[in-house]
Design a protein around this motif. Structure first.
Motif, PDB file in Angstrom:
ATOM      1  N   LEU A   1       0.240   2.068   3.621  1.00 45.14           N
ATOM      2  CA  LEU A   1       0.305   1.282   2.386  1.00 45.14           C
ATOM      3  C   LEU A   1       1.464   1.745   1.506  1.00 45.14           C
ATOM      4  O   LEU A   1       2.189   0.927   0.929  1.00 45.14           O
ATOM      5  CB  LEU A   1      -1.019   1.412   1.629  1.00 45.14           C
ATOM      6  N   GLY A   2       1.637   3.070   1.392  1.00 47.44           N
ATOM      7  CA  GLY A   2       2.722   3.588   0.572  1.00 47.44           C
ATOM      8  C   GLY A   2       4.085   3.231   1.127  1.00 47.44           C
ATOM      9  O   GLY A   2       4.999   2.848   0.375  1.00 47.44           O
ATOM     10  N   ALA A   3       4.245   3.345   2.444  1.00 48.55           N
ATOM     11  CA  ALA A   3       5.528   3.001   3.058  1.00 48.55           C
ATOM     12  C   ALA A   3       5.832   1.512   2.892  1.00 48.55           C
ATOM     13  O   ALA A   3       6.973   1.120   2.606  1.00 48.55           O
ATOM     14  CB  ALA A   3       5.514   3.383   4.535  1.00 48.55           C
ATOM     15  N   ALA A   4       4.807   0.677   3.055  1.00 51.33           N
ATOM     16  CA  ALA A   4       4.997  -0.760   2.864  1.00 51.33           C
ATOM     17  C   ALA A   4       5.369  -1.069   1.415  1.00 51.33           C
ATOM     18  O   ALA A   4       6.191  -1.965   1.149  1.00 51.33           O
ATOM     19  CB  ALA A   4       3.729  -1.514   3.256  1.00 51.33           C
ATOM     20  N   ALA A   5       4.799  -0.334   0.469  1.00 56.35           N
ATOM     21  CA  ALA A   5       5.131  -0.531  -0.943  1.00 56.35           C
ATOM     22  C   ALA A   5       6.600  -0.199  -1.205  1.00 56.35           C
ATOM     23  O   ALA A   5       7.301  -0.932  -1.915  1.00 56.35           O
ATOM     24  CB  ALA A   5       4.228   0.330  -1.822  1.00 56.35           C
ATOM     25  N   ILE A   6       7.075   0.901  -0.640  1.00 52.09           N
ATOM     26  CA  ILE A   6       8.461   1.300  -0.856  1.00 52.09           C
ATOM     27  C   ILE A   6       9.419   0.293  -0.220  1.00 52.09           C
ATOM     28  O   ILE A   6      10.451  -0.069  -0.813  1.00 52.09           O
ATOM     29  CB  ILE A   6       8.690   2.717  -0.307  1.00 52.09           C
ATOM     30  N   VAL A   7       9.084  -0.184   0.979  1.00 50.00           N
ATOM     31  CA  VAL A   7       9.923  -1.204   1.628  1.00 50.00           C
ATOM     32  C   VAL A   7       9.983  -2.465   0.768  1.00 50.00           C
ATOM     33  O   VAL A   7      11.048  -3.068   0.585  1.00 50.00           O
ATOM     34  CB  VAL A   7       9.388  -1.519   3.036  1.00 50.00           C
ATOM     35  N   SER A   8       8.836  -2.858   0.220  1.00 46.01           N
ATOM     36  CA  SER A   8       8.808  -4.048  -0.642  1.00 46.01           C
ATOM     37  C   SER A   8       9.652  -3.841  -1.894  1.00 46.01           C
ATOM     38  O   SER A   8      10.378  -4.741  -2.334  1.00 46.01           O
ATOM     39  CB  SER A   8       7.366  -4.376  -1.030  1.00 46.01           C
ATOM     40  N   GLY A   9       9.556  -2.628  -2.480  1.00 50.25           N
ATOM     41  CA  GLY A   9      10.363  -2.346  -3.659  1.00 50.25           C
ATOM     42  C   GLY A   9      11.852  -2.355  -3.366  1.00 50.25           C
ATOM     43  O   GLY A   9      12.661  -2.816  -4.183  1.00 50.25           O
ATOM     44  N   LEU A  10      12.228  -1.863  -2.202  1.00 49.90           N
ATOM     45  CA  LEU A  10      13.641  -1.880  -1.806  1.00 49.90           C
ATOM     46  C   LEU A  10      14.138  -3.316  -1.631  1.00 49.90           C
ATOM     47  O   LEU A  10      15.260  -3.636  -2.020  1.00 49.90           O
ATOM     48  CB  LEU A  10      13.832  -1.091  -0.519  1.00 49.90           C
ATOM     49  N   ARG A  11      13.316  -4.154  -1.047  1.00 51.18           N
ATOM     50  CA  ARG A  11      13.705  -5.558  -0.890  1.00 51.18           C
ATOM     51  C   ARG A  11      13.823  -6.246  -2.243  1.00 51.18           C
ATOM     52  O   ARG A  11      14.738  -7.035  -2.472  1.00 51.18           O
ATOM     53  CB  ARG A  11      12.690  -6.288  -0.006  1.00 51.18           C
TER      54      ARG A  11
END
Length: 283
Positions: A73-83
């Motif tokens: 969940l945390g990694a997906a959150a960071i990827v979303s924030g980068l996008r």
């Protein structure tokens, strides 16, 4: 607990199958972290970081701990924030990705009380990319799951106090803060391995420094607050990949390093400590 209950309700009752399922979901952290590295510093660095992730000593906790789900969940959150913070990402697209990043952090916070520290990485990413307004959108997104479960009868802050009270009564009296904090640091060094040193040495040379800030703050806070008294190692699982992510940074920076909002980070850390004290100390 609700996650395990839901799996049982749909028929997943065999412990071996359950273990395989949790592990299969948890290892999705690897492609997500690599996607974040590629978005930050390019394809070549992501390829160089792949063996570091695949051969990481802390992989054993992925197979035996639900904290692997928090890592996903945390990694997906960071990827979303980068996008959301990409240079050409504007309007509703950026809004959607930023809100999604916050939602994922909020859901992760329902699995683990240490997960909100990953939000600090998002804050640093948005400031480094000069998209500070996205903090508001991600902040609102993070509050939605917490407020949603509050309407269903669960108070996140009360849960934190209850967990701290239980820990203080059952564990703290029997484990020395000094000794167990030292042991936890040793385990951290062994689990992260040599890439941890390389990551710390090269942090100023890379745009991936926001990830180290969030992960490092989570670990330091756990130790400083006296929570690192055994059993915390698997709780650090969501932060381990981000502690070593700068190991693949170049030896020399290609240009000026991105600005670090050190004052903001410092104020945020102080505020977190004060909030923790207000919530827990009276109990």
């Amino acid at each position: 607990m609700l996650f395990l209950w839901a799996l049982q309700r749909i028929g997943v009752t065999d412990h071996i199958i359950l273990g395989f399922l949790i592990t299969a979901v948890s290892v999705l952290t690897i492609p997500l972290v690599l996607a974040a590295v590629r978005d930050s510093v390019g394809e070549e660095a992501a390829r160089r970081y792949l063996p570091v992730l695949v051969l990481a000593p802390y992989a054993i906790w992925t197979a035996v701990s639900l904290d692997g789900l928090v890592a996903v969940l945390g990694a997906a959150a960071i990827v979303s924030g980068l996008r959301a913070s990409r240079r050409r990402m504007r309007g509703w697209a950026a809004t959607g990705w930023a809100v999604l990043a916050g939602l994922l952090v909020g859901v992760a916070a329902l699995f683990s009380y240490s997960a909100p520290w990953l939000g600090l990485s998002l804050v640093c990413v948005y400031f480094a990319r000069r998209r500070a307004a996205l903090n508001v959108l991600s902040g609102v997104g993070a509050l939605l799951p917490v407020l949603g479960v509050q309407l269903l009868g669960f108070e996140w802050a009360d849960g934190l106090v209850a967990a701290e009270t239980d820990y203080a009564s059952r564990v703290a009296p029997y484990r020395s803060v000094l000794w167990w904090s030292a042991i936890s640091v040793v385990v951290l060094l062994l689990a992260a391995g040599p890439p941890l040193y390389a990551s710390g040495r090269k942090v100023r040379n890379t745009a991936m420094w926001p990830f180290l800030v969030g992960a490092g703050a989570a670990v330091v806070f756990s130790i400083a607050a006296g929570l690192a008294r055994g059993g915390v190692e698997h709780a650090w699982l969501p932060f381990f990949p981000w502690l070593t992510v700068a190991a693949v940074a170049p030896e020399r920076p290609a240009g000026d390093p991105p600005p670090a909002p050190l004052l903001l980070v410092g104020l945020g850390a102080v505020a977190a400590v004060l909030i923790e004290g207000v919530l827990v100390t009276p109990w």
